[in-house]
Design a protein around this motif. Structure first.
Motif, PDB file in Angstrom:
ATOM      1  N   MET A 287       1.961  32.726 -34.810  1.00  0.00           N
ATOM      2  CA  MET A 287       2.551  33.914 -34.176  1.00  0.00           C
ATOM      3  C   MET A 287       1.385  35.238 -34.217  1.00  0.00           C
ATOM      4  N   LEU A 288       0.714  35.539 -35.418  1.00  0.00           N
ATOM      5  CA  LEU A 288      -0.157  36.624 -35.253  1.00  0.00           C
ATOM      6  C   LEU A 288      -1.225  36.212 -34.222  1.00  0.00           C
ATOM      7  N   ARG A 289      -1.640  34.988 -34.104  1.00  0.00           N
ATOM      8  CA  ARG A 289      -2.784  34.774 -33.098  1.00  0.00           C
ATOM      9  C   ARG A 289      -2.147  34.923 -31.594  1.00  0.00           C
ATOM     10  N   SER A 290      -0.857  34.725 -31.450  1.00  0.00           N
ATOM     11  CA  SER A 290      -0.232  35.055 -30.153  1.00  0.00           C
ATOM     12  C   SER A 290      -0.189  36.495 -29.878  1.00  0.00           C
ATOM     13  N   LEU A 291      -0.201  37.205 -30.941  1.00  0.00           N
ATOM     14  CA  LEU A 291      -0.073  38.922 -30.834  1.00  0.00           C
ATOM     15  C   LEU A 291      -1.526  39.150 -30.372  1.00  0.00           C
ATOM     16  N   ALA A 292      -2.504  38.610 -31.116  1.00  0.00           N
ATOM     17  CA  ALA A 292      -4.060  38.669 -30.836  1.00  0.00           C
ATOM     18  C   ALA A 292      -4.368  38.667 -29.362  1.00  0.00           C
ATOM     19  N   ALA A 293      -3.762  37.362 -28.850  1.00  0.00           N
ATOM     20  CA  ALA A 293      -3.967  37.007 -27.494  1.00  0.00           C
ATOM     21  C   ALA A 293      -3.154  37.807 -26.408  1.00  0.00           C
ATOM     22  N   ILE A 294      -2.105  38.156 -26.753  1.00  0.00           N
ATOM     23  CA  ILE A 294      -1.672  39.505 -25.891  1.00  0.00           C
ATOM     24  C   ILE A 294      -2.306  40.621 -25.743  1.00  0.00           C
ATOM     25  N   ILE A 295      -2.853  41.190 -26.966  1.00  0.00           N
ATOM     26  CA  ILE A 295      -3.769  42.359 -26.704  1.00  0.00           C
ATOM     27  C   ILE A 295      -5.106  42.007 -26.082  1.00  0.00           C
ATOM     28  N   ASN A 296      -5.775  40.874 -26.168  1.00  0.00           N
ATOM     29  CA  ASN A 296      -6.836  40.265 -25.458  1.00  0.00           C
ATOM     30  C   ASN A 296      -6.930  39.740 -24.325  1.00  0.00           C
ATOM     31  N   GLN A 297      -5.525  39.709 -23.808  1.00  0.00           N
ATOM     32  CA  GLN A 297      -5.205  39.085 -22.326  1.00  0.00           C
ATOM     33  C   GLN A 297      -5.585  37.743 -22.314  1.00  0.00           C
ATOM     34  N   ASP A 298      -5.775  37.112 -23.271  1.00  0.00           N
ATOM     35  CA  ASP A 298      -6.147  35.568 -23.445  1.00  0.00           C
ATOM     36  C   ASP A 298      -4.985  34.448 -23.312  1.00  0.00           C
ATOM     37  N   MET A 299      -4.705  34.350 -21.899  1.00  0.00           N
ATOM     38  CA  MET A 299      -3.674  33.344 -21.674  1.00  0.00           C
ATOM     39  C   MET A 299      -3.492  31.880 -22.361  1.00  0.00           C
ATOM     40  N   THR A 300      -4.648  31.487 -22.204  1.00  0.00           N
ATOM     41  CA  THR A 300      -4.843  30.198 -22.771  1.00  0.00           C
ATOM     42  C   THR A 300      -4.558  30.036 -24.240  1.00  0.00           C
ATOM     43  N   SER A 301      -5.244  30.913 -25.093  1.00  0.00           N
ATOM     44  CA  SER A 301      -4.840  31.125 -26.638  1.00  0.00           C
ATOM     45  C   SER A 301      -3.287  31.492 -26.816  1.00  0.00           C
ATOM     46  N   PHE A 302      -2.816  32.316 -25.858  1.00  0.00           N
ATOM     47  CA  PHE A 302      -1.405  32.679 -26.103  1.00  0.00           C
ATOM     48  C   PHE A 302      -0.458  31.306 -25.882  1.00  0.00           C
ATOM     49  N   ILE A 303      -0.797  30.635 -24.974  1.00  0.00           N
ATOM     50  CA  ILE A 303       0.259  29.609 -24.370  1.00  0.00           C
ATOM     51  C   ILE A 303      -0.095  28.425 -25.681  1.00  0.00           C
ATOM     52  N   ASP A 304      -0.977  28.285 -26.229  1.00  0.00           N
ATOM     53  CA  ASP A 304      -1.337  27.386 -27.104  1.00  0.00           C
ATOM     54  C   ASP A 304      -0.611  27.658 -28.399  1.00  0.00           C
ATOM     55  N   ASN A 305      -0.681  28.925 -28.732  1.00  0.00           N
ATOM     56  CA  ASN A 305      -0.076  29.405 -29.986  1.00  0.00           C
ATOM     57  C   ASN A 305       1.435  29.501 -29.947  1.00  0.00           C
ATOM     58  N   ILE A 306       2.002  29.715 -28.714  1.00  0.00           N
ATOM     59  CA  ILE A 306       3.467  29.671 -28.507  1.00  0.00           C
ATOM     60  C   ILE A 306       3.999  28.143 -28.720  1.00  0.00           C
ATOM     61  N   ALA A 307       3.064  27.258 -28.178  1.00  0.00           N
ATOM     62  CA  ALA A 307       3.609  25.890 -28.311  1.00  0.00           C
ATOM     63  C   ALA A 307       3.714  25.348 -29.511  1.00  0.00           C
ATOM     64  N   ILE A 308       2.631  25.953 -30.635  1.00  0.00           N
ATOM     65  CA  ILE A 308       2.708  25.639 -31.975  1.00  0.00           C
ATOM     66  C   ILE A 308       3.952  26.274 -32.801  1.00  0.00           C
ATOM     67  N   MET A 309       4.267  27.453 -32.365  1.00  0.00           N
ATOM     68  CA  MET A 309       5.404  27.866 -32.948  1.00  0.00           C
ATOM     69  C   MET A 309       6.704  27.424 -32.608  1.00  0.00           C
ATOM     70  N   VAL A 310       6.845  26.822 -31.193  1.00  0.00           N
ATOM     71  CA  VAL A 310       7.972  26.284 -30.648  1.00  0.00           C
ATOM     72  C   VAL A 310       8.095  24.621 -31.635  1.00  0.00           C
TER      73      VAL A 310
END
Length: 299
Positions: free
Chosen positions: A178-201
């Motif tokens: 969840m925290l790394r998803s927030l970091a990915a939003i700030i950094n506009q890092d789509m790959t990291s965001f999707i990967d971390n959302i998948a972990i949350m799900v």
């Protein structure tokens, strides 16, 4: 629409029977909602604290009813409608209580994420106007997530310290994702965001603090996805088709022209507002969420 396994459906039906107190008539969604509301807001003799506690029960019961409708019956419209109504009552409770609750000023991040998950702009706006960062007390994950979400919403600046904490704090796999998803939003890092959302799900069902029904709806993941989609200038996300408990229909709901479900309720109708410990600015926010309020202001 993906159907839930029989185990989940049976749990949802059992929860519905408990919610309806074995009254078969109360298992019909509209009747159940009315019963929940009437039980909570028609007792005008309650003192302020008792009344606010009753509103909290309404939020919880309506959230349960929403998840039950999706899991047991695949009723998507009732899922959205009850979640929105629950979220408005949850927001109302926190507006009246204020920020410092249970020894922390950051617990409202969880109902804010729930509002983001269903793209309830009036509720999101009320949280932004009522609660002002930086937030200083709470569990380390709650506190960090709260400050990060408000920074992304533009309520405060994104700092290098915040970026560092989001990517370096050690906790459970779910919390770190969840925290790394927030970091990915700030950094506009789509790959990291999707990967971390998948972990949350994937790990949503493993969260011990979640009830069986909460494990069937990955509310925080949906909230973060909508935070990216509707509250940043980041590149558009591709379609996200994770397995259950990801709600594929919820992800697509806000781009298909069906976002005008009407929400209208007035829990203050039988209360003397002067009895409640709230200031005039908060009272204005409450009115924006209640009397004859609708969701048609959403994007």
């Amino acid at each position: 629409m993906k159907s839930y396994p029989k185990k989940d459906r049976d749990q949802a039906l059992n929860a519905l029977q408990r919610l309806a107190e074995n009254d078969e008539q109360l298992t019909e969604p509209q009747v159940a909602k009315l019963a929940i509301l009437q039980q909570g807001v028609k007792e005008s003799h309650l003192v302020a604290n008792e009344w606010i506690n009753r509103i909290s029960y309404i939020e919880n019961d309506l959230t349960q009813l929403a998840i039950i409708q999706r899991v047991a019956f695949n009723h998507f419209d009732e899922f959205i409608n009850s979640l929105t109504l629950a979220g408005r009552f949850g927001c109302l409770t926190r507006l009246v209580r204020g920020g410092d609750y249970s020894g922390t000023d950051s617990l409202h991040i969880w109902p804010l994420l729930a509002a983001l998950a269903i793209h309830d702009l009036p509720a999101i706006t009320a949280y932004k106007q009522r609660f002002v960062p930086p937030f200083l007390t709470g569990h380390k994950v709650t506190l960090l997530a709260c400050n990060a979400v408000y920074a992304i919403l533009g309520a405060t600046a994104v700092t290098d310290k915040l970026r560092h904490q989001l990517t370096n704090l050690k906790d459970s796999k779910y919390s770190m994702a969840m925290l790394r998803s927030l970091a990915a939003i700030i950094n506009q890092d789509m790959t990291s965001f999707i990967d971390n959302i998948a972990i949350m799900v994937k790990s949503n069902r493993l969260q011990q603090e979640f009830s069986p029904l909460e494990k069937c709806y990955c509310v925080n993941a949906h909230g973060l996805v909508n935070l990216w989609r509707f509250h940043t200038a980041n590149a558009p996300l591709p379609p996200l088709d994770f397995p259950l408990p990801w709600q594929h229909e919820l992800h697509g709901f806000f781009t298909t022209g069906h976002e005008s479900i009407e929400i209208s309720f007035d829990p203050l109708a039988e209360r003397e507002l002067n009895d409640l410990p709230i200031d005039s600015n908060t009272l204005a926010l409450i009115h924006s969420l209640t009397a004859h309020s609708h969701r048609n202001g959403h994007e």
